[in-house]
Design an enzyme around this catalytic site. Structure first.
Site, mmCIF file in Angstrom:
data_model
loop_
_atom_site.group_PDB
_atom_site.id
_atom_site.type_symbol
_atom_site.label_atom_id
_atom_site.label_comp_id
_atom_site.label_asym_id
_atom_site.label_seq_id
_atom_site.Cartn_x
_atom_site.Cartn_y
_atom_site.Cartn_z
ATOM 1 N N HIS A 31 4.145 1.452 2.093
ATOM 2 C CA HIS A 31 5.351 0.812 1.563
ATOM 3 C C HIS A 31 5.960 1.665 0.435
ATOM 4 O O HIS A 31 7.169 1.839 0.352
ATOM 5 C CB HIS A 31 5.019 -0.566 0.971
ATOM 6 C CG HIS A 31 4.440 -1.539 1.942
ATOM 7 N ND1 HIS A 31 3.124 -1.930 1.912
ATOM 8 C CD2 HIS A 31 4.995 -2.213 2.972
ATOM 9 C CE1 HIS A 31 2.902 -2.815 2.865
ATOM 10 N NE2 HIS A 31 4.008 -2.995 3.541
ATOM 11 N N ASP A 84 4.598 0.283 12.569
ATOM 12 C CA ASP A 84 5.077 -0.818 13.419
ATOM 13 C C ASP A 84 6.157 -0.236 14.331
ATOM 14 O O ASP A 84 7.347 -0.507 14.165
ATOM 15 C CB ASP A 84 5.611 -1.950 12.545
ATOM 16 C CG ASP A 84 4.511 -2.545 11.684
ATOM 17 O OD1 ASP A 84 3.597 -3.156 12.228
ATOM 18 O OD2 ASP A 84 4.551 -2.343 10.454
ATOM 19 N N LYS A 112 6.862 3.635 10.640
ATOM 20 C CA LYS A 112 6.614 3.900 12.061
ATOM 21 C C LYS A 112 5.304 3.293 12.538
ATOM 22 O O LYS A 112 5.029 3.291 13.729
ATOM 23 C CB LYS A 112 6.554 5.413 12.293
ATOM 24 C CG LYS A 112 7.898 6.053 12.529
ATOM 25 C CD LYS A 112 7.671 7.430 13.113
ATOM 26 C CE LYS A 112 8.926 8.265 13.041
ATOM 27 N NZ LYS A 112 8.653 9.659 13.395
ATOM 28 N N HIS A 125 0.858 -1.183 0.000
ATOM 29 C CA HIS A 125 0.000 0.000 0.000
ATOM 30 C C HIS A 125 0.895 1.234 0.000
ATOM 31 O O HIS A 125 2.144 1.135 -0.032
ATOM 32 C CB HIS A 125 -0.961 -0.027 1.195
ATOM 33 C CG HIS A 125 -0.268 -0.246 2.512
ATOM 34 N ND1 HIS A 125 0.562 0.695 3.075
ATOM 35 C CD2 HIS A 125 -0.267 -1.309 3.354
ATOM 36 C CE1 HIS A 125 1.024 0.228 4.219
ATOM 37 N NE2 HIS A 125 0.550 -0.991 4.410
ATOM 38 N N LEU A 184 -2.812 3.021 7.134
ATOM 39 C CA LEU A 184 -2.815 2.029 6.055
ATOM 40 C C LEU A 184 -2.118 0.762 6.535
ATOM 41 O O LEU A 184 -1.094 0.821 7.222
ATOM 42 C CB LEU A 184 -2.100 2.587 4.821
ATOM 43 C CG LEU A 184 -2.739 3.809 4.168
ATOM 44 C CD1 LEU A 184 -2.066 4.099 2.826
ATOM 45 C CD2 LEU A 184 -4.245 3.621 3.961
ATOM 46 N N SER A 185 -2.704 -0.373 6.188
ATOM 47 C CA SER A 185 -2.163 -1.668 6.597
ATOM 48 C C SER A 185 -2.639 -2.711 5.606
ATOM 49 O O SER A 185 -3.775 -2.631 5.107
ATOM 50 C CB SER A 185 -2.693 -2.013 7.994
ATOM 51 O OG SER A 185 -2.565 -3.408 8.228
HETATM 52 O O1 PAF Z 1 6.810 -5.157 8.690
HETATM 53 C C1 PAF Z 1 6.804 -6.148 7.949
HETATM 54 O O2 PAF Z 1 6.212 -6.179 6.871
HETATM 55 C C2 PAF Z 1 7.566 -7.407 8.374
HETATM 56 O O3 PAF Z 1 7.511 -7.568 9.763
HETATM 57 C C3 PAF Z 1 9.024 -7.441 7.877
HETATM 58 C C4 PAF Z 1 9.849 -6.323 8.469
HETATM 59 C C5 PAF Z 1 9.051 -7.337 6.358
HETATM 60 C C6 PAF Z 1 9.683 -8.762 8.270
HETATM 61 O O4 PAF Z 1 8.999 -9.848 7.755
#
Ligand code: PAF
Length: 288
Positions: free
Chosen positions: A33, A152, A150, A30, A186-187
């Site tokens: 990224h 996560d 951020k 999304h 967004l997720s």
């Molecule tokens: O945040 C994520 O999408 C995942 O935890 C990662 C960092 C790609 C590791 O699998």
């Protein structure tokens, strides 16, 4: 943009470059990224992304099997965002034998919040990220960058600490959380929400914002007031039909609860939350 599936091909493709900027993902991409990819672009001399749904970070009852695999659409979006190279290994390629060696992060950082509700999650994340770093950065001679969102928040902190404690020559760069117009973070997991759940989902971020406001208003004596404020926030969300895991105010520096000794300022705090809406578990946070 080049797509490779093996570590050997990845290393061969990276050999001419000195300074990769790397965005690890699990795909189903999304805007969050893609924003990381755009941020990565001017940092290094090659922009690399990985797409790998990492079994090690999912508990047996979690959504590993149903996690959306959308490689073709992901590659099209990555190319548009300016990515040069995508590494999309199979499980057999990244874990040709059971991954017995694992990276164990310290309990005080990794067994709280997400780690408390998802035991083993950060062992799985650290192990795959360490392995991906070995694959992506082994040929590099110049500065190396890895980018994490951020959203996560705790994941980013755990990885920063891992890089620091293992003296990895990698700069970790954080990307701001991208939000839908109503404020929902967004997720990839937002795609699991039904239409009515999607309309409700923004309430998690609203509850966190309200908790942040209440915490600031009580900043003079925050440690005494905090349990009551957090309980009220949990109850408010639960009353709307959510199953909250935690809504909490923590110190940004180590994600521990603020103590009476801390000079509590807005800049020192972060509010974090995780809650289930139907079968979908959402997380969010705000730096206060
Ligand atoms: O945040 C994520 O999408 C995942 O935890 C990662 C960092 C790609 C590791 O699998």
């Amino acid at each position: 943009m080049k797509l490779v599936h093996t570590i050997e091909d990845l290393r061969a493709a990276l050999r001419p470059y000195n300074s990769p900027a790397f965005v690890p993902t699990m795909g189903n991409l999304h805007e969050g990224h893609l924003d990381l990819v755009r941020t990565a672009k001017p940092l290094g001399d090659v922009t690399v992304s990985s797409i790998f749904v990492n079994r090690l970070q999912f508990a047996p009852h979690e959504d590993f099997d149903t996690y959306p695999r959308t490689l073709q659409a992901d590659c099209a979006r990555l190319e548009q965002a300016g990515c040069d190279l995508v590494f999309a290994p199979s499980e057999k390629e990244l874990y040709p034998e059971p991954q017995g060696f694992k990276v164990q992060p310290p309990a005080e950082l990794a067994d709280i919040l997400e780690g408390h509700f998802r035991p083993g999650f950060f062992v799985g994340v650290c192990t795959v990220v360490m392995k991906l770093f070995q694959c992506v950065f082994s040929e590099a001679k110049g500065p190396r960058y890895a980018l994490f969102g951020k959203k996560d928040y705790q994941q980013q902190m755990v990885i920063r600490r891992m890089v620091q404690q293992f003296a990895l020559p990698i700069s970790i760069v954080g990307g701001e959380t991208q939000r839908a117009p109503d404020g929902l973070a967004l997720s990839s997991r937002n795609g699991y929400l039904s239409e009515s759940e999607r309309a409700e989902a923004v309430q998690l971020s609203l509850a966190l914002r309200a908790l942040a406001r209440d915490a600031l208003a009580a900043a003079d004596a925050l440690p005494q007031h905090l349990p009551g404020l957090e309980a009220r926030a949990l109850q408010a969300l639960a009353a709307r039909g959510w199953k909250p895991d935690y809504l909490t105010v923590r110190r940004r520096v180590d994600l521990q609860p603020p103590t009476p000794a801390d000079a509590t300022t807005a800049q020192s705090l972060v509010v974090l939350g995780a809650a289930r809406l139907g079968t979908t578990r959402l997380i969010d946070n705000f730096e206060v």
